[in-house]
Design an enzyme around this catalytic site. Structure first.
Site, PDB file in Angstrom:
ATOM      1  N   LYS A 275       0.877  -1.165   0.000  1.00  0.00           N
ATOM      2  CA  LYS A 275       0.000   0.000   0.000  1.00  0.00           C
ATOM      3  C   LYS A 275       0.920   1.221   0.000  1.00  0.00           C
ATOM      4  O   LYS A 275       1.512   1.568   1.019  1.00  0.00           O
ATOM      5  CB  LYS A 275      -0.918  -0.009   1.227  1.00  0.00           C
ATOM      6  CG  LYS A 275      -1.916   1.124   1.218  1.00  0.00           C
ATOM      7  CD  LYS A 275      -2.874   1.002   2.385  1.00  0.00           C
ATOM      8  CE  LYS A 275      -4.024   1.984   2.303  1.00  0.00           C
ATOM      9  NZ  LYS A 275      -3.652   3.352   2.021  1.00  0.00           N
TER      10      LYS A 275
ATOM     11  N   ARG B 162      -3.697   8.956  -5.054  1.00  0.00           N
ATOM     12  CA  ARG B 162      -4.305   8.198  -6.150  1.00  0.00           C
ATOM     13  C   ARG B 162      -4.313   9.004  -7.445  1.00  0.00           C
ATOM     14  O   ARG B 162      -4.605  10.205  -7.432  1.00  0.00           O
ATOM     15  CB  ARG B 162      -5.746   7.888  -5.741  1.00  0.00           C
ATOM     16  CG  ARG B 162      -6.481   6.868  -6.592  1.00  0.00           C
ATOM     17  CD  ARG B 162      -6.236   5.508  -6.048  1.00  0.00           C
ATOM     18  NE  ARG B 162      -6.984   4.479  -6.732  1.00  0.00           N
ATOM     19  CZ  ARG B 162      -8.016   3.835  -6.198  1.00  0.00           C
ATOM     20  NH1 ARG B 162      -8.443   4.140  -5.000  1.00  0.00           N
ATOM     21  NH2 ARG B 162      -8.611   2.872  -6.863  1.00  0.00           N
TER      22      ARG B 162
ATOM     23  N   ARG C 185      -7.967  11.533  -6.895  1.00  0.00           N
ATOM     24  CA  ARG C 185      -8.927  10.722  -6.176  1.00  0.00           C
ATOM     25  C   ARG C 185     -10.324  11.366  -6.188  1.00  0.00           C
ATOM     26  O   ARG C 185     -11.333  10.707  -6.238  1.00  0.00           O
ATOM     27  CB  ARG C 185      -8.428  10.578  -4.742  1.00  0.00           C
ATOM     28  CG  ARG C 185      -9.442  10.204  -3.721  1.00  0.00           C
ATOM     29  CD  ARG C 185      -9.222   8.800  -3.296  1.00  0.00           C
ATOM     30  NE  ARG C 185     -10.187   8.365  -2.342  1.00  0.00           N
ATOM     31  CZ  ARG C 185      -9.911   7.607  -1.293  1.00  0.00           C
ATOM     32  NH1 ARG C 185      -8.664   7.243  -1.075  1.00  0.00           N
ATOM     33  NH2 ARG C 185     -10.843   7.205  -0.499  1.00  0.00           N
TER      34      ARG C 185
ATOM     35  N   GLU D 107      -0.949   4.927  -7.865  1.00  0.00           N
ATOM     36  CA  GLU D 107      -0.639   5.797  -6.731  1.00  0.00           C
ATOM     37  C   GLU D 107       0.654   6.546  -7.064  1.00  0.00           C
ATOM     38  O   GLU D 107       1.677   5.912  -7.343  1.00  0.00           O
ATOM     39  CB  GLU D 107      -0.453   4.923  -5.479  1.00  0.00           C
ATOM     40  CG  GLU D 107      -0.232   5.681  -4.196  1.00  0.00           C
ATOM     41  CD  GLU D 107      -1.533   6.041  -3.455  1.00  0.00           C
ATOM     42  OE1 GLU D 107      -2.638   5.873  -4.015  1.00  0.00           O
ATOM     43  OE2 GLU D 107      -1.423   6.508  -2.319  1.00  0.00           O
TER      44      GLU D 107
ATOM     45  N   PHE E 181      -1.381   0.026 -10.447  1.00  0.00           N
ATOM     46  CA  PHE E 181      -1.796  -1.278  -9.923  1.00  0.00           C
ATOM     47  C   PHE E 181      -3.036  -1.852 -10.591  1.00  0.00           C
ATOM     48  O   PHE E 181      -3.441  -2.958 -10.282  1.00  0.00           O
ATOM     49  CB  PHE E 181      -1.953  -1.247  -8.397  1.00  0.00           C
ATOM     50  CG  PHE E 181      -2.771  -0.080  -7.867  1.00  0.00           C
ATOM     51  CD1 PHE E 181      -4.140  -0.073  -8.009  1.00  0.00           C
ATOM     52  CD2 PHE E 181      -2.147   0.975  -7.221  1.00  0.00           C
ATOM     53  CE1 PHE E 181      -4.896   0.982  -7.512  1.00  0.00           C
ATOM     54  CE2 PHE E 181      -2.899   2.045  -6.719  1.00  0.00           C
ATOM     55  CZ  PHE E 181      -4.279   2.038  -6.878  1.00  0.00           C
TER      56      PHE E 181
HETATM   57  P1  AMP Z   1      -7.104   4.697   2.221  1.00  0.00           P
HETATM   58  O1  AMP Z   1      -6.637   5.961   1.590  1.00  0.00           O
HETATM   59  O2  AMP Z   1      -6.494   4.409   3.536  1.00  0.00           O
HETATM   60  O3  AMP Z   1      -8.604   4.560   2.182  1.00  0.00           O
HETATM   61  O4  AMP Z   1      -6.588   3.482   1.325  1.00  0.00           O
HETATM   62  C1  AMP Z   1      -6.935   3.336   0.000  1.00  0.00           C
HETATM   63  C2  AMP Z   1      -5.943   4.067  -0.872  1.00  0.00           C
HETATM   64  O5  AMP Z   1      -4.678   3.434  -0.851  1.00  0.00           O
HETATM   65  C3  AMP Z   1      -6.313   4.058  -2.327  1.00  0.00           C
HETATM   66  O6  AMP Z   1      -7.274   5.028  -2.624  1.00  0.00           O
HETATM   67  C4  AMP Z   1      -4.989   4.351  -2.989  1.00  0.00           C
HETATM   68  O7  AMP Z   1      -4.831   5.752  -3.104  1.00  0.00           O
HETATM   69  C5  AMP Z   1      -3.954   3.845  -1.999  1.00  0.00           C
HETATM   70  N1  AMP Z   1      -3.152   2.719  -2.492  1.00  0.00           N
HETATM   71  C6  AMP Z   1      -1.825   2.606  -2.288  1.00  0.00           C
HETATM   72  N2  AMP Z   1      -1.357   1.465  -2.813  1.00  0.00           N
HETATM   73  C7  AMP Z   1      -2.404   0.827  -3.384  1.00  0.00           C
HETATM   74  C8  AMP Z   1      -2.557  -0.408  -4.075  1.00  0.00           C
HETATM   75  N3  AMP Z   1      -1.533  -1.231  -4.273  1.00  0.00           N
HETATM   76  N4  AMP Z   1      -3.812  -0.743  -4.508  1.00  0.00           N
HETATM   77  C9  AMP Z   1      -4.855   0.070  -4.286  1.00  0.00           C
HETATM   78  N5  AMP Z   1      -4.761   1.249  -3.631  1.00  0.00           N
HETATM   79  C10 AMP Z   1      -3.551   1.632  -3.178  1.00  0.00           C
END
Ligand code: AMP
Length: 565
Positions: free
Chosen positions: A256, A261, A276, A306, A346
């Site tokens: 992650k 995004r 995003r 990302e 990704f």
């Molecule tokens: P969060 O921002 O904590 O809701 O986590 C989701 C976000 O992680 C996504 O919207 C992406 O911006 C980010 N992200 C980072 N690495 C990845 C990945 N390998 N696959 C999908 N999302 C990712």
């Protein structure tokens, strides 16, 4: 033809309607009654938008221009308008009051108007479009003139809504959810189909007109289109890796990445990037545009990834740095040199005129790997397909060590579900402790929530001075019921009110969860919380329990340590 007066009347009725079902009914009735040409415009207007959120067209009217236009239209000074804003706390009411003053003092435009002179909804839209097109020298004056024309051509009932629309804050409590239901009801298309077409097109105006003209079949045929962003697929939190494995079985595990995004659309040599929030950010990221042009070997593609801001050692930099890149409008090239990015791709949703969203993730991934050439600026990072908890733990630890956020645990058979937060994508990050912070301020809500206090300002304690130091605001994690209770609770603690802002006597403690503690110059404490949300109102705790500034600092340092930053 629908006059703007009719639209304003509909807004007034909707605003005064308490339940969302009745509101939906009202919006459906409005959408059903306007002409096909007006429908997309009215669909956006009723949500307080002029253009679809993703469109590069922007009205570009801020408080300055609006106050100026109101002052000119009403023959008042800008300071008078500012005074009215302070007094009413609302730009719509300010506009009404300002122009009422004119009409009571002298005979104006609106008193002479008969119905044929009435502004139509489309005319208002055309003026807004002209405002959005104004640029360069004289653009400010031209924007003000167009607004003045609108104000001086409308009745006091309409000016409030024109002012609120001009700054895209209609605040009648109608959001996407209500409009989706209203489209479904007005044109008899099942709501899940309205939902799907919205996730693919991101344009409820388009969905509405398609539903009106061609019903369910036409809505079903709406699909992905290059250069129009798709809603991002979202991830759910998993409490631990074992639960994730139990949910998914054999999983596709990825790092992650700690960045922001980006959705990438490539059509020949034309590359468009969306954030995003689906804003067009192409002009801010010329380095990514170049990298995509050179390294993505496809005639056309829609990709998901990302962007990570990296330091000289290739490690991710603070989230604020990446935002500096995303928001940059000037000196873009020099900022790009200062804060280099690497794009981790990704997913792929579209390739050479073919929609891929219904293919399983593993197949999409193969196609993705085939069309991207990895280099220092762009890459398709490793995806590990495994059901071994130890292996996943190792990937997780490696990601943290490299300065990233944790892991994404994905269902290898899953489609790409635009806009959905479900079990096909799980995210695992280190658990953060919560903080007990005292509430020192709040803001009156809008629309349905006008009579509720929300967006609570929080503070920690400085033992040295005995003062409470602001660390940010929490606006999520509240139910309507809780907001009502809190409003009652806080109403006795209000110290001063200024517009919609209130200062609150420090007494009530919120337990707040958050994603991260960041250094911040915006708050006196020097820290800010990323994504704070209310966990509990700690009526069991007193002011002595409020976290100290030293504790925040300690947690910040621990977090850096853990992330290897
Ligand atoms: P969060 O921002 O904590 O809701 O986590 C989701 C976000 O992680 C996504 O919207 C992406 O911006 C980010 N992200 C980072 N690495 C990845 C990945 N390998 N696959 C999908 N999302 C990712």
């Amino acid at each position: 033809m629908t006059s703007f007066r009719e639209f304003a009347e509909a807004c007034k009725t909707i605003e005064a309607t308490p339940g969302s079902l009745d509101m939906t009914e009202q919006v459906a009735e409005l959408l059903a009654r306007v002409t096909p040409e007006e429908l997309p415009v009215v669909t956006h207007f009723v949500m307080g938008e002029i253009f679809p959120a993703w469109s590069s067209e922007e009205i570009g009217v801020g408080a300055g221009i609006l106050y100026n236009a109101l002052a000119k239209s009403a023959g008042l000074a800008v300071s008078d308008i500012k005074g009215l804003v302070r007094e009413t706390g609302d730009i719509g009411k300010t506009a009404v009051k300002a122009l009422e003053k004119v009409s009571s003092g002298q005979v104006t435009f609106s008193s002479f108007m008969d119905e044929s002179d009435e502004l139509s909804v489309l005319e208002v839209f055309e003026r807004f479009k002209a405002i959005s097109k104004a640029n360069g020298k004289g653009s400010q004056a031209s924007r003000i003139k167009n607004l003045q024309y609108l104000f001086n051509s409308s009745s006091p009932e309409e000016v409030g809504y024109i002012a609120r629309l001009a700054v895209e804050e209609l605040r009648i409590g109608v959001g996407e959810g209500i409009v989706k239901d209203a489209i479904s009801r007005a044109f008899d298309v099942p709501s899940q189909e309205v939902e799907r077409s919205f996730m693919l097109t991101n344009d409820l105006g388009l969905v509405a007109i398609t539903a009106k003209k061609g019903g369910r079949d036409a809505v079903l045929s709406l699909g992905l289109e290059l250069n129009r962003p798709i809603r991002m697929m979202l991830a759910q939190v998993t409490p631990d890796l074992d639960t994730a494995l139990a949910d998914i079985g054999t999983a596709a595990v990825e790092w992650k990445f700690d960045g922001a995004r980006v959705q990438i659309h490539k059509e020949g040599d034309n590359v468009t990037l969306f954030s995003r929030r689906l804003e067009n950010i192409t002009d801010s990221l010329p380095d990514i545009v170049e990298a995509v042009k050179e390294n993505v070997k496809a005639d056309s593609a829609i990709l998901d990834g990302e962007a990570v801001a990296i330091d000289e050692n290739g490690r991710p930099r603070a989230f604020q740095d990446i935002l500096k890149r995303f928001r940059r409008k000037y000196d873009v090239q020099s900022t790009a040199r200062e804060i280099p990015l690497i794009l981790n791709i990704f997913d792929i949703m579209y390739l050479n005129n073919e929609e891929l969203i219904d293919l399983p993730l593993t197949q999409r991934r193969e196609k993705l790997a085939d069309c991207v050439i990895n280099d220092a600026r762009i890459k398709v990072d490793t995806q590990y397909v495994t059901d071994d908890p130890d292996e996943i733990l190792k990937i997780y630890n490696d990601a943290l060590k490299a300065g990233h956020e944790g892991v994404m645990i994905k269902n290898p058979d899953s489609p790409y579900s635009p806009g959905k937060r479900g079990k096909n994508w799980l995210k695992k990050k280190p658990v953060m402790e919560t903080l007990d912070l005292v509430v020192i301020g709040a803001e009156w809500g809008y629309g349905r929530r006008t009579s509720f206090l929300g967006s609570y300002a929080l503070a920690c304690h400085d033992p040295e001075t005995g003062r409470f130091l602001p660390v940010g605001r929490v606006a999520t994690g509240f139910s309507d019921e809780q907001l009502a209770e809190l409003t009652e609770l806080f109403s006795d603690l209000i110290v001063i009110e200024s517009g919609t802002e209130v200062e609150i006597r420090p007494e009530i403690i919120f337990e707040v969860a958050f994603e991260e503690i960041q250094k911040s110059v915006n708050y006196e404490s020097g820290y800010a919380l990323r994504f704070p949300r209310l966990v509990n109102v700690r009526s069991d705790k007193s002011l002595e329990d409020v976290e100290s500034i030293d504790r925040l600092e300690e947690m910040y340092l621990m977090q850096r340590e853990r992330n290897g930053k």
